[in-house]
Enzyme design. Structure first.
Site, PDB file in Angstrom:
ATOM      1  N   SER A 209      41.974  46.768  40.000  1.00  0.00           N
ATOM      2  CA  SER A 209      41.292  47.255  38.916  1.00  0.00           C
ATOM      3  C   SER A 209      40.161  45.975  38.631  1.00  0.00           C
ATOM      4  CB  SER A 209      42.140  47.277  37.663  1.00  0.00           C
ATOM      5  OG  SER A 209      41.294  48.040  36.780  1.00  0.00           O
ATOM      6  N   ASN A 210      39.410  45.669  37.328  1.00  0.00           N
ATOM      7  CA  ASN A 210      38.909  44.581  36.966  1.00  0.00           C
ATOM      8  C   ASN A 210      38.863  44.427  35.375  1.00  0.00           C
ATOM      9  OD1 ASN A 210      36.981  46.188  35.486  1.00  0.00           O
ATOM     10  ND2 ASN A 210      36.495  47.175  37.435  1.00  0.00           N
ATOM     11  N   TYR A 211      38.525  43.309  34.931  1.00  0.00           N
ATOM     12  CA  TYR A 211      38.749  42.636  33.464  1.00  0.00           C
ATOM     13  C   TYR A 211      37.997  43.672  32.587  1.00  0.00           C
ATOM     14  CZ  TYR A 211      41.165  38.847  35.815  1.00  0.00           C
ATOM     15  OH  TYR A 211      41.965  38.139  36.462  1.00  0.00           O
TER      16      TYR A 211
END
Ligand code: C5P
Length: 400
Positions: A209-211
């Site tokens: 995923s990402n932030y």
């Protein structure tokens, strides 16, 4: 504009600009608002309470303890009744006190007690305004949802020139009106907004995923809904409450988001693609938890669909707004994406800047339109930034 039935509390601090706030109170009163004024001790050295009382037709609150008629409950009752709280001129002192949660006089106490939206209008010497502590306090308060107006630049009382003058009373009143009575300029517009990250499963317990926090997309959905649009919010996994009046569709993977956007697209006029869609996903998703071995592990990734790019090929008369989060070559990369994805507008932000990008409550954005025009905005809350994006959209549509 009619402000009948609206209650505005104006907190007045001491500064050479104090006299200009007399005009703010007078205008608000003429528009029908009930205006209560709280003055700090220093404010009373510049203008008398009588002036404000004569214009507001209400008692002016000046002290916590010297006025037994009001001191006991007044700060709570004013804090509760306010539909909007304006602090003008806001000195470095009141901004610092609010940032630190200090409540040692009537104005600071009422400010700490209120749940109303607060509009802070700083005015001070330009060196004071530029001071790093003052700027840090402003940034922190913005992050908490306090709204600020930028001081005007020009000749200061001490004869020098700089940024620190109180904006014109008409601008302050205009801003107050837009908070009290949000414009309904998006009525009839059907908008799809995407927000948050996507999760690409590796196995039943792991994902890529990402932030992305989803805050920017949720702010756009909320702002658009407040301005009258019918909003469908397609969200990746985030921990934010859905704004009132917005239809929420929850998704997890890029594929799910793709499907949800495709099925909502036909019935929309505008798509705002604020989600941080993962570009790749694992080629295979293991049915069982992958066991560790003594060897390194290679994860093969395959490309996810570029949702926005695909919609760019079938957009017709719809408006497409993309986001471009960058760590380098901000404008160049954003402009390229606008072209490659056939967008009408792209919102560029350098996520390496403090106060911008993932996770924060603030953002620093540049809005690039298809015609090449660029709007370069300073640091502001994500909700304010969302309103500015929608302003650009309305302006663009009006010029078409
Ligand atoms: O190419 P890049 O990912 O930087 O483009 C960002 C824009 O494209 C954002 O608006 C994002 O929501 C959208 N996007 C998309 N599908 C992807 C990747 C990005 O719609 N797979």
């Amino acid at each position: 504009m009619d402000l009948k039935g609206k209650s505005v509390v104006v907190g007045v601090c001491g500064g050479i600009a104090t006299y200009k706030v007399v005009e703010v109170v007078s205008r608000l009163k003429k528009m029908g608002a009930e205006v209560d004024v709280i003055m700090t001790a220093n404010a009373q050295k510049f203008v008398t309470p009588l002036t404000f009382r004569s214009l507001s037709h209400r008692p002016v609150v000046t002290d916590m303890f010297n006025d037994p008629e009001y001191w006991d409950i007044k700060h709570i009752s004013l804090a509760k009744k306010a539909d909007l709280f304006i602090v003008a001129p806001a000195t470095a002192n009141i901004i610092g006190k609010l940032a630190a949660g200090i409540a040692d006089d009537m104005l600071s106490t009422t400010l700490v007690a209120t749940k109303a939206p607060v509009l802070i209008v700083p005015a001070m010497n330009h060196d004071m305004y530029a001071n790093a502590v003052v700027q840090r306090n402003i940034e922190m308060l913005r992050g908490l949802g306090y709204m600020f107006m930028e001081p005007d630049t020009g000749r200061m009382a001490e004869g020098t020139s700089g940024k620190g003058r109180l904006p014109e009373p008409s601008s302050i009143v205009e801003r107050a009106c837009s908070i009290l009575c949000p414009k309904q300029d998006l009525k009839g517009i059907r908008m799809v907004v995407t927000a948050g990250p996507t999760r690409e499963n590796i196995d039943p317990v792991r994902y890529l995923s990402n932030y992305s926090s989803g805050k920017m997309g949720y702010a756009v959905a909320r702002a658009a809904s407040e301005r009258g649009a019918d909003v469908v919010l397609i969200s990746g996994p985030v921990e934010i409450e859905c704004p009132e009046g917005v239809q929420l569709i929850r998704t997890t993977t890029a594929d799910e988001m793709h499907e949800a956007v495709l099925s909502s697209f036909e019935n929309c006029d505008v798509l705002v693609m604020a989600a941080a869609v993962a570009d790749y996903r694992p080629a295979e998703v293991s049915e069982f938890k992958i066991k560790k071995t003594d060897d390194d592990m290679v994860l093969r990734l395959v490309k996810n669909p570029d949702i926005l790019k695909k919609l760019g090929t079938m957009k017709g008369s719809k408006t497409l707004i993309g986001f471009s989060a960058e760590t380098d070559n901000l404008m160049e990369n954003a402009a390229k994406k606008l072209e490659a994805k056939n967008l009408d507008m792209i919102v560029a932000n350098d996520v390496t800047l403090e106060g911008a990008g993932f996770g924060t409550d603030t953002n620093i954005i540049k809005i690039i339109r298809r015609d090449g025009s660029i709007t370069d905005l300073p640091l502001m809350s994500k909700l304010e930034a969302a309103h500015r994006i929608l302003d650009e959209f309305c302006d663009m549509v009006a010029k078409d």
